[in-house]
Design a protein around this motif. Sequence first.
Motif, mmCIF file in Angstrom:
data_model
loop_
_atom_site.group_PDB
_atom_site.id
_atom_site.type_symbol
_atom_site.label_atom_id
_atom_site.label_comp_id
_atom_site.label_asym_id
_atom_site.label_seq_id
_atom_site.Cartn_x
_atom_site.Cartn_y
_atom_site.Cartn_z
ATOM 1 N N ARG A 46 0.852 -1.176 0.000
ATOM 2 C CA ARG A 46 0.000 0.000 0.000
ATOM 3 C C ARG A 46 0.892 1.231 0.000
ATOM 4 O O ARG A 46 1.997 1.210 0.523
ATOM 5 C CB ARG A 46 -0.873 -0.031 1.253
ATOM 6 N N TYR A 47 0.364 2.318 -0.557
ATOM 7 C CA TYR A 47 1.104 3.581 -0.555
ATOM 8 C C TYR A 47 0.670 4.449 0.620
ATOM 9 O O TYR A 47 -0.511 4.542 0.939
ATOM 10 C CB TYR A 47 0.871 4.343 -1.863
ATOM 11 N N TYR A 104 5.780 3.387 -0.966
ATOM 12 C CA TYR A 104 5.209 2.042 -0.936
ATOM 13 C C TYR A 104 5.708 1.258 0.269
ATOM 14 O O TYR A 104 6.907 1.165 0.506
ATOM 15 C CB TYR A 104 5.589 1.313 -2.229
#
Length: 126
Positions: A46-47, A104
């Motif tokens: 996930r960012y 990220y």
Amino acid sequence: MKTRKLKRLGITAVLAVLMMSFAITAMATQDTFRHNVNTTSTSSGRYYNMHKGPVYLEAQMKIVNQGVPAESYTAKVGNVKLSKSANNTVYQTSGSLNSTGRTYLGVNRITDGTTLYGYVKAINTY
């Protein structure tokens, strides 16, 4: 007698305010980001909006269903990486981020098919 008590009370109040300001400053200079992993694929992530500066990366992974005798993973945030075997142990490493903004945080694994679960956590101090 009264002035001594007032003086002591004033010193206590000043010390209490200083202690609280240090605690607020310490909390404000640290962000914790976490990505929970529950996947059969080879990557999950996930960012997050992270600041530039030192980051501490922590990961705990476990294989749920057996099918592969051993498996390893690489947890990463930005350019900071941690490569270990998936054995439900918490590992930590530290490094520095090269970029600001959307970074990220995730995990790549060697084997596709078994279910890998746990978490990847980054503590960004700046």
